[in-house]
Design a protein around this motif. Structure first.
Motif, PDB file in Angstrom:
ATOM      1  N   UNK A 174       0.809  -1.218   0.000  1.00 44.41           N
ATOM      2  CA  UNK A 174       0.000   0.000   0.000  1.00 44.41           C
ATOM      3  C   UNK A 174       0.850   1.279   0.000  1.00 44.41           C
ATOM      4  N   UNK A 175       2.164   1.103   0.038  1.00 45.73           N
ATOM      5  CA  UNK A 175       3.044   2.273   0.046  1.00 45.73           C
ATOM      6  C   UNK A 175       3.030   3.026   1.361  1.00 45.73           C
ATOM      7  N   UNK A 176       2.763   2.320   2.453  1.00 45.33           N
ATOM      8  CA  UNK A 176       2.736   2.945   3.782  1.00 45.33           C
ATOM      9  C   UNK A 176       4.096   2.719   4.439  1.00 45.33           C
ATOM     10  N   UNK A 177       4.799   3.786   4.815  1.00 47.83           N
ATOM     11  CA  UNK A 177       6.086   3.600   5.487  1.00 47.83           C
ATOM     12  C   UNK A 177       5.891   2.953   6.858  1.00 47.83           C
ATOM     13  N   UNK A 178       6.848   2.093   7.226  1.00 50.97           N
ATOM     14  CA  UNK A 178       6.744   1.399   8.512  1.00 50.97           C
ATOM     15  C   UNK A 178       8.121   1.093   9.068  1.00 50.97           C
ATOM     16  N   UNK A 179       8.162   0.835  10.371  1.00 54.35           N
ATOM     17  CA  UNK A 179       9.355   0.343  11.054  1.00 54.35           C
ATOM     18  C   UNK A 179       8.952  -0.863  11.868  1.00 54.35           C
ATOM     19  N   UNK A 180       9.904  -1.739  12.094  1.00 53.08           N
ATOM     20  CA  UNK A 180       9.694  -2.921  12.927  1.00 53.08           C
ATOM     21  C   UNK A 180      10.498  -2.705  14.198  1.00 53.08           C
ATOM     22  N   UNK A 181       9.837  -2.836  15.340  1.00 53.10           N
ATOM     23  CA  UNK A 181      10.471  -2.513  16.619  1.00 53.10           C
ATOM     24  C   UNK A 181      10.351  -3.700  17.578  1.00 53.10           C
ATOM     25  N   UNK A 182      11.479  -4.165  18.133  1.00 51.95           N
ATOM     26  CA  UNK A 182      11.407  -5.235  19.127  1.00 51.95           C
ATOM     27  C   UNK A 182      10.674  -4.754  20.384  1.00 51.95           C
ATOM     28  N   UNK A 183       9.926  -5.639  21.049  1.00 54.23           N
ATOM     29  CA  UNK A 183       9.172  -5.230  22.234  1.00 54.23           C
ATOM     30  C   UNK A 183      10.055  -4.621  23.329  1.00 54.23           C
ATOM     31  N   UNK A 184      11.218  -5.181  23.541  1.00 56.43           N
ATOM     32  CA  UNK A 184      12.093  -4.634  24.592  1.00 56.43           C
ATOM     33  C   UNK A 184      12.461  -3.180  24.311  1.00 56.43           C
ATOM     34  N   UNK A 185      12.668  -2.867  23.032  1.00 53.28           N
ATOM     35  CA  UNK A 185      13.057  -1.504  22.667  1.00 53.28           C
ATOM     36  C   UNK A 185      11.937  -0.503  22.953  1.00 53.28           C
ATOM     37  N   UNK A 186      10.720  -0.803  22.481  1.00 55.56           N
ATOM     38  CA  UNK A 186       9.655   0.190  22.690  1.00 55.56           C
ATOM     39  C   UNK A 186       9.206   0.222  24.138  1.00 55.56           C
ATOM     40  N   UNK A 187       9.247  -0.918  24.838  1.00 54.37           N
ATOM     41  CA  UNK A 187       8.852  -0.915  26.247  1.00 54.37           C
ATOM     42  C   UNK A 187       9.857  -0.140  27.092  1.00 54.37           C
ATOM     43  N   UNK A 188      11.130  -0.313  26.799  1.00 55.77           N
ATOM     44  CA  UNK A 188      12.164   0.432  27.522  1.00 55.77           C
ATOM     45  C   UNK A 188      12.057   1.922  27.196  1.00 55.77           C
ATOM     46  N   UNK A 189      11.833   2.231  25.928  1.00 57.04           N
ATOM     47  CA  UNK A 189      11.719   3.619  25.501  1.00 57.04           C
ATOM     48  C   UNK A 189      10.518   4.333  26.090  1.00 57.04           C
TER      49      UNK A 189
END
Length: 173
Positions: free
Chosen positions: A84-99
């Motif tokens: 669909x041409x939607x930009x995205x990132x993949x983030x590990x759970x530890x990274x976003x939870x810590x952040x």
């Protein structure tokens, strides 16, 4: 500025959208048609949509067919976003939870406590997820939360992931 969306993959997954009126949908993220329907609709309204997808992996004790199916739930959102041409990132759970300064993962807590007892690990996991849901409900009080604990957990993860991505992606602009 983009409109941020978080996707928590899985059979009981969720897509959450951060706007002035936060919203979500729960779905099986292994179903690309369902994901495409929802993301296409969001992209029509929010042309600047940016998606964060939680990086998930199989876990000990998961059967091979279960792990394969779970992998599809993780890859399908990426394929749909790309198509669909939607930009995205993949983030590990530890990274976003810590952040986001959220409670540590249940496995990390159980290891720190020195337990290998599966019942104790499960109890810690349920407690952590409950705290995460409470934090999300306090942060987004206008959202109508379902009664199902699994769905609430997926929704909370998706909202916090979207918030994390909004903060980290804005820092790169």
């Amino acid at each position: 500025m983009p409109t941020y969306c978080g996707i928590d993959p899985g059979a009981n997954g969720a897509i959450a959208l951060l706007t002035d009126k936060p919203m979500y949908v729960t779905l099986d993220t292994g179903d690309p048609h369902s994901i495409a329907e929802h993301l296409r609709g969001l992209k029509t309204i929010h042309t600047d949509l940016f998606v964060g997808i939680e990086r998930v992996s199989s876990f000990p004790g998961m059967s091979r067919p279960g792990a394969f199916s779970f992998g599809g739930s993780f890859k399908a959102p990426q394929a749909v976003c790309a198509a669909l041409g939607i930009p995205f990132v993949v983030v590990p759970p530890r990274e976003w939870q810590k952040g986001m300064s959220l409670p540590k993962s249940s496995l990390g807590i159980a290891k720190a406590a020195g337990t290998k007892d599966e019942d104790r690990v499960r109890a810690v996991q349920v407690e952590r997820k409950g705290r995460l849901v409470e934090m999300a409900q306090a942060r987004w009080p206008s959202v109508e939360w379902p009664g199902d604990r699994r769905r609430c957990s997926a929704i909370a993860d998706a909202f916090f992931l979207a918030l994390y991505v909004s903060r980290t992606e804005n820092a790169h602009v």
